[in-house]
Motif scaffolding. Structure first.
Motif: not given
Length: 358
Positions: A82, A100, A105
């Motif tokens: 993340t 990405e 993420e």
């Protein structure tokens, strides 16, 4: 148009001082076998450290500034990580695309284009999403906005979130808060007044630790091979053949900057920016964001006339840039950075804009 040389006042690439052009024309050394290039590269890193204002490791990569941005992302994230992407402009949002594309993420934390980032809101986003890395832009060149990052970086530091900061359009023109930045990205063609072709990165100890820990999917965009080049035992083991002539040019441009003095350079940029905006106000023009306006670039609001005015100014021998994306027709940008942070150059630019408006 008069017979003077065309004046390129875009927010990068900038005009080049004569000594920088001459340096690029020097006969080259082979970086793979001749120790002279290793010595030059070592000197480059020392000079860059003074410009960055940091004791962190420095790396110079062959490639335009985007190579640095993508290398910073690729070297710190792996599949499923993340990443918090702070965005109040095109480049801030663009980090999400890079994340990405490298398997991360992205979580975009947005702010209005004319506003900076609220550290408390960033803290809440960090607590909610628990990112490994956060990305942000110091100077959003398309809108001329300089983001205040100290509070945000302090929040990330407290939560052990690594920071990747795009300082491509601010490094060398104003103070960059390097003390809390894990990877600080620069490029040669902006405030450093060197040709396009090199990206610069400051790398913290914490960033190196993560570089060593994550599984990366690229060689060229990977910082790991740059960690130990053997600079003290030339010739160094560079991962690939470096852009020798660009390094010569960067060395010359850094000499000019450091000879003038870092603080004096920053003051020169601030004065050129203020003069540009004063002249703009006399013409009825206002910066896109007066409170967060960068000392390196001014984006004047021109309400649908950007391309028309850019073409008219070009007829007067001055090259400017329009905005990007949704602001392509509404912003006209003057780059007063590096060699172009000069009152006389700003005056010639604004005289041309005055003629275009008439």
């Amino acid at each position: 148009m008069d017979d003077r040389e065309t004046l390129v006042m875009t927010p990068g690439p900038t005009a080049l001082p004569e000594s920088v052009r001459e340096a690029m024309a020097r006969p080259i050394h082979n970086p793979d076998v001749e120790p002279e290039f290793t010595e030059l590269y070592r000197d480059l890193l020392e000079k860059l450290g003074e410009v960055y204002g940091t004791d962190d490791d420095l790396v110079v990569l062959a490639g335009e500034g985007m190579v640095g941005l993508e290398t910073g992302v690729d070297s710190l994230i792996e599949e499923g990580d993340t990443v918090l992407c702070l965005a109040n402009g095109i480049y801030g949002a663009g980090f999400a695309d890079l994340v990405e594309s490298h398997g991360g993420e992205p979580v975009v934390h947005g702010a209005e284009p004319t506003e900076g980032f609220d550290p408390e809101a960033v803290r809440e986003a960090v607590e909610e999403h628990d990112p490994a890395v956060a990305t942000m832009v110091h100077c959003e060149t398309p809108t001329g906005v300089l983001n205040e990052l100290d509070g945000v970086l302090e929040v990330l530091d407290q939560r052990d979130v690594l920071s990747v900061v795009d300082a491509v359009s601010s490094l060398g023109g104003t103070e960059v808060p390097t003390e809390h930045i894990d990877i600080g990205l620069g490029a040669t063609q902006k405030c450093l007044s060197s040709p396009p072709g090199l990206a610069t990165l400051s790398v913290s100890d914490a960033a190196w630790e993560r570089v060593a820990a994550v599984e990366q999917d690229s060689f060229y965009l990977n910082l790991e091979p740059w960690r130990d080049l053997g600079l003290d035992d030339p010739p160094a083991a560079f991962p690939y053949t470096h852009s020798v002539s660009n390094c010569y040019a960067l060395d010359a441009s850094l000499d000019l900057l450091l000879e003038e003095g870092r603080e004096d350079v920053f003051e020169r940029h601030a004065e050129a920016a203020e003069h540009c905006r004063e002249r703009g106000r006399e013409l009825g023009l206002e910066p896109f964001s007066a409170e967060l306006a960068s000392p390196t670039v001014t984006a004047f609001a021109v309400e649908g006339r950007a391309e028309e005015l850019r073409e008219r100014v070009a007829e007067e021998g001055v090259v400017l840039a329009t905005g990007l994306g949704e602001y392509a027709e509404d912003l006209l940008r003057v780059g007063h950075m590096g060699y172009n942070a000069d009152i006389e150059r700003v005056d010639r630019t604004m005289d041309a804009l005055d003629a275009a408006l008439e």
